[in-house]
Enzyme design. Structure first.
Site, PDB file in Angstrom:
ATOM      1  N   SER A  75       6.201 -40.528   8.133  1.00  0.00           N
ATOM      2  CA  SER A  75       7.193 -40.208   7.017  1.00  0.00           C
ATOM      3  C   SER A  75       6.041 -41.109   6.006  1.00  0.00           C
ATOM      4  O   SER A  75       5.829 -42.653   6.198  1.00  0.00           O
ATOM      5  CB  SER A  75       8.927 -41.785   7.474  1.00  0.00           C
ATOM      6  OG  SER A  75       9.043 -42.105   6.100  1.00  0.00           O
ATOM      7  N   HIS A  76       6.553 -40.636   4.860  1.00  0.00           N
ATOM      8  CA  HIS A  76       5.979 -41.150   3.774  1.00  0.00           C
ATOM      9  C   HIS A  76       6.709 -42.355   3.131  1.00  0.00           C
ATOM     10  O   HIS A  76       6.199 -43.587   2.168  1.00  0.00           O
ATOM     11  CB  HIS A  76       5.703 -39.712   2.393  1.00  0.00           C
ATOM     12  CG  HIS A  76       7.137 -39.443   2.364  1.00  0.00           C
ATOM     13  ND1 HIS A  76       7.542 -38.219   2.816  1.00  0.00           N
ATOM     14  CD2 HIS A  76       7.660 -39.484   1.177  1.00  0.00           C
ATOM     15  CE1 HIS A  76       8.334 -38.192   2.756  1.00  0.00           C
ATOM     16  NE2 HIS A  76       8.662 -38.489   1.294  1.00  0.00           N
ATOM     17  N   VAL A  77       8.440 -42.250   3.114  1.00  0.00           N
ATOM     18  CA  VAL A  77       8.758 -43.601   3.208  1.00  0.00           C
ATOM     19  C   VAL A  77       8.699 -44.808   3.887  1.00  0.00           C
ATOM     20  O   VAL A  77       8.521 -45.291   3.033  1.00  0.00           O
ATOM     21  CB  VAL A  77      10.549 -42.720   2.561  1.00  0.00           C
ATOM     22  CG1 VAL A  77      10.681 -43.964   2.632  1.00  0.00           C
ATOM     23  CG2 VAL A  77      11.041 -42.021   1.178  1.00  0.00           C
ATOM     24  N   GLY A  80       4.879 -45.920   2.436  1.00  0.00           N
ATOM     25  CA  GLY A  80       4.930 -46.362   1.617  1.00  0.00           C
ATOM     26  C   GLY A  80       5.773 -47.969   1.225  1.00  0.00           C
ATOM     27  O   GLY A  80       4.683 -48.677   1.082  1.00  0.00           O
ATOM     28  N   THR A 110       1.883 -37.687  -1.294  1.00  0.00           N
ATOM     29  CA  THR A 110       3.545 -38.294  -1.259  1.00  0.00           C
ATOM     30  C   THR A 110       3.677 -39.739  -0.741  1.00  0.00           C
ATOM     31  O   THR A 110       4.666 -40.193  -1.353  1.00  0.00           O
ATOM     32  CB  THR A 110       4.315 -37.331  -0.129  1.00  0.00           C
ATOM     33  OG1 THR A 110       3.949 -36.293   0.083  1.00  0.00           O
ATOM     34  CG2 THR A 110       5.667 -37.729   0.019  1.00  0.00           C
TER      35      THR A 110
END
Length: 195
Positions: A75-77, A80, A110
């Site tokens: 998960s990039h979210v 990040g 991303t």
């Protein structure tokens, strides 16, 4: 300089497919002395140069565009949001171009969009590429978008593609890179205190 305030900070490093990525271990070992945790995102091109299994010896976790051990995409979210600071080291001309356009092509790019703070870029490429107007334009756009791009240093180095020793643009040494990271954190802390 006192870097003790970094001990509770989490560092994320995006590694792109520059030949200088083969030297990432020395940077990771150096940064691990100062940060609470260091994680790495490898692009497919970077993985072709230095496998994730090798990089994992020098950091706390490695992410790739492959699926995780449970068969899910990373998960990039989540990644990040986890990082206090995100650096792309080395940053190729390709990654600079993608990031300047806000492209979300792989996990590294991303995550730039999903990271709540500015991203710090350390470019590395041959001198001909560095001198291109398109590269300068992309760097200008990144800076206008509040990202930070640290100009590389000029060195004479063996160029794999040509088999010759040529002028190249290399990442600054780990100790100087740490100072750049620390200044970002310091500025952010000062801003939080005054707001």
């Amino acid at each position: 300089m006192d870097f003790s305030y970094l001990k509770n900070k989490k560092l994320l490093i995006g590694v792109s497919g520059s030949i200088s990525s083969v030297g990432i271990s020395s940077y990771l070992l150096y940064f691990r002395n100062y940060f609470k945790e260091v994680r790495v995102i490898l692009t497919k091109s970077a993985e072709d140069l230095i496998p994730a299994s090798t990089v994992s010896y020098f950091c706390d976790k490695v992410y790739t565009d492959q699926k995780d051990e449970n068969g899910k995409r990373y998960s990039h979210v989540e990644i990040g949001g986890w990082a206090d600071i995100y650096c792309v080291l080395p940053a190729t001309a390709n990654i600079l171009g993608q990031a300047s356009q806000g492209a979300a092509i792989n996990l590294l790019t991303t995550t730039i969009l999903a990271h709540p703070h500015q991203t710090l870029f350390f470019p590395a490429m041959n001198d001909v590429m560095w001198q291109k107007k398109a590269v300068a334009r992309n760097i200008q756009q990144l800076r206008e978008d509040d990202h930070i791009v640290i100009d590389p240093v000029e060195i004479m180095a063996f160029e794999v593609s040509s088999g010759k020793r040529k002028l190249n643009r290399a990442i600054i040494p780990p100790d100087k890179a740490l100072i750049e990271m620390a200044e970002i954190i310091e500025t952010r802390i000062e801003h939080q205190v005054t707001s």
